[in-house]
Design an enzyme around this catalytic site. Structure first.
Site, PDB file in Angstrom:
ATOM      1  N   HIS A   1       0.835  -1.205   0.000  1.00  0.00           N
ATOM      2  CA  HIS A   1       0.000   0.000   0.000  1.00  0.00           C
ATOM      3  C   HIS A   1       0.868   1.253   0.000  1.00  0.00           C
ATOM      4  O   HIS A   1       0.491   2.273  -0.601  1.00  0.00           O
ATOM      5  CB  HIS A   1      -0.963   0.040   1.190  1.00  0.00           C
ATOM      6  CG  HIS A   1      -1.849   1.248   1.115  1.00  0.00           C
ATOM      7  ND1 HIS A   1      -2.952   1.296   0.296  1.00  0.00           N
ATOM      8  CD2 HIS A   1      -1.759   2.475   1.686  1.00  0.00           C
ATOM      9  CE1 HIS A   1      -3.507   2.498   0.377  1.00  0.00           C
ATOM     10  NE2 HIS A   1      -2.797   3.228   1.223  1.00  0.00           N
TER      11      HIS A   1
ATOM     12  N   HIS B   1       3.596  10.963   2.376  1.00  0.00           N
ATOM     13  CA  HIS B   1       3.110  11.948   1.405  1.00  0.00           C
ATOM     14  C   HIS B   1       3.976  13.210   1.376  1.00  0.00           C
ATOM     15  O   HIS B   1       4.283  13.736   0.309  1.00  0.00           O
ATOM     16  CB  HIS B   1       1.665  12.324   1.731  1.00  0.00           C
ATOM     17  CG  HIS B   1       0.734  11.157   1.763  1.00  0.00           C
ATOM     18  ND1 HIS B   1       0.532  10.343   0.672  1.00  0.00           N
ATOM     19  CD2 HIS B   1      -0.056  10.655   2.753  1.00  0.00           C
ATOM     20  CE1 HIS B   1      -0.338   9.393   0.996  1.00  0.00           C
ATOM     21  NE2 HIS B   1      -0.701   9.563   2.244  1.00  0.00           N
TER      22      HIS B   1
END
EC number: 3.5.1.108
Length: 305
Positions: free
Chosen positions: A237, A264
Site C-alpha cells: 500500500h 506523502h
C-alpha cells in the site's frame, strides 16, 4: 507513437470521505489531450478547478491535499495511483466535497471505474519526465530518492514494529516491465492503528474510517475479519501511495524510486527537488514504440497495469 489517454465516457460513484465521514459524489469525465488531471470542487458557490501539480500539494499530514484559492481536495493519492497504473493522462475529476471518497481503502475501485468508462488513445504524444540524475530528500531517518532508470520501478522499506506487520515483510520492490499494477498493487488497502484512529476522531478526523475501508491494528493483531489481500499488503500500500504521490508531477516518470519510511510529505518534497533542478530531468516523447520503456507499452499492458 506512444499516445496520451483519457476515458471514453462519463462515470460516477458515491462513497464516504475518510476524514469527514460525509457522502461524496465523484464524477470522472473525459478530458482533451494536454489537459492533465484536473480536480473541480463543484459544491462551492463558484466551482474551483485545481489541476494536479506538485506545487499544488499543500497539507500532507494524513493524505495528499490539492489546494487553490482556499479550496481543497483531499486524499487524491489512491485515484492518482489508479490513473498512473492505467496510463490516464487527461481526466476531469468532479467532487461535491473536499475529499475523494475512500472506497475500500485501495485503488481497486478507481481502477474498476476507469476501466468501466473505457480507455481511449488521443492524437497527441504521451509526455514523460525522464530522471537524468539522482535526486534525494531526507527527514531524520526517512528517505526518498529518484534515480535514472529506463523504465519505472519502486523499492520501499517500512519500519512498523508491530507483530502483524513484521510477519508480512517490511520491504517490497516492483519493476513494471514485468509486473501488473492492477494485479500486484491496486488492491492493497490503507492501514492504521486503533489508538491513532481514536486520537484522530477526537480531532474531528477519520470519521469515515472503518474496517470496511482500512486494515486496523490494535497492539497485537489485525482487527479485520478479512484476510490480507497480499502477504505483504502493508508495504504494497505504501508503494500504491507513492505511485499516486509521484503522479501529481503531471506526467509518468521514467526512473527508479527508492524510499525508506517515506510518506506523502517527503514524496512531495522529492518532486519539488526534482523540478527545482533543471539538469535532473527532461520531458520526452516516443515517436517509435520500440524506443519506449517496456513498462509503458500498451501491447504489453495498459500503462504498467
Amino acid at each position: 507513437m506512444l499516445k496520451q489517454r483519457t476515458i471514453k465516457s462519463l462515470v460516477k460513484t458515491v462513497g464516504i470521505g475518510l476524514h469527514s465521514g460525509r457522502k461524496v459524489t465523484l464524477t470522472l469525465r473525459p478530458a482533451p489531450a494536454d489537459t492533465g488531471i484536473v480536480f473541480t470542487r463543484v459544491d462551492l458557490p463558484e466551482a474551483v478547478e485545481i489541476p494536479a501539480a506538485a506545487g499544488a500539494i499543500g497539507d500532507t499530514r494524513l493524505a495528499s491535499v490539492l489546494q487553490k484559492d482556499g479550496a481543497r481536495v483531499s486524499t487524491v493519492e489512491h485515484l492518482m495511483s489508479a490513473c498512473a497504473g492505467l496510463g490516464i493522462d487527461n481526466l476531469y475529476v468532479d467532487v461535491d466535497a473536499e475529499e475523494i471518497p475512500i472506497m475500500d481503502g485501495s485503488a481497486a475501485s478507481f481502477v474498476f471505474l476507469l476501466q468501466s468508462a473505457g480507455i481511449e488513445q488521443q492524437n497527441a504524444a504521451k509526455r514523460f519526465i525522464r530522471v537524468k540524475k539522482a535526486v534525494e530528500v531526507r527527514e531524520g531517518d526517512k528517505l526518498a530518492r529518484l534515480e535514472p532508470f529506463f523504465g519505472f520501478k519502486l523499492s520501499f522499506t517500512i519500519d512498523f514494529r508491530h507483530p502483524a506487520v513484521d510477519k508480512t515483510g517490511q520491504n517490497f520492490e516492483i519493476d513494471f516491465a514485468d509486473t501488473s499494477y492492477v494485479r500486484e498493487i491496486a488492491r492493497a488497502r490503507t492501514f492504521g492503528f486503533a489508538h491513532e484512529v481514536e486520537a484522530l476522531r477526537e480531532m474531528g478526523l477519520a470519521r469515515g474510517g472503518s474496517l470496511d475501508n482500512a486494515i486496523v491494528l490494535d497492539e497485537h493483531r489485525m482487527l479485520n475479519n478479512e484476510e490480507l489481500r497480499y502477504g505483504d499488503e502493508f508495504v504494497r500500500h505504501k508503494i500504491l501511495d507513492a505511485i499516486g504521490d509521484l503522479y501529481v508531477v503531471g506526467h509518468p516518470l521514467i526512473g527508479a524510486y527508492v524510499a525508506h519510511k517515506s510518506g506523502h510529505g517527503l514524496n512531495n518534497q522529492l518532486l519539488r527537488a526534482l523540478l527545482a533542478d533543471q539538469e535532473a530531468y527532461e520531458v520526452v516523447t516516443f515517436d517509435r514504440m520500440e524506443d519506449a520503456p517496456v513498462a509503458f507499452l500498451p501491447q504489453v499492458q495498459p500503462a504498467f497495469a
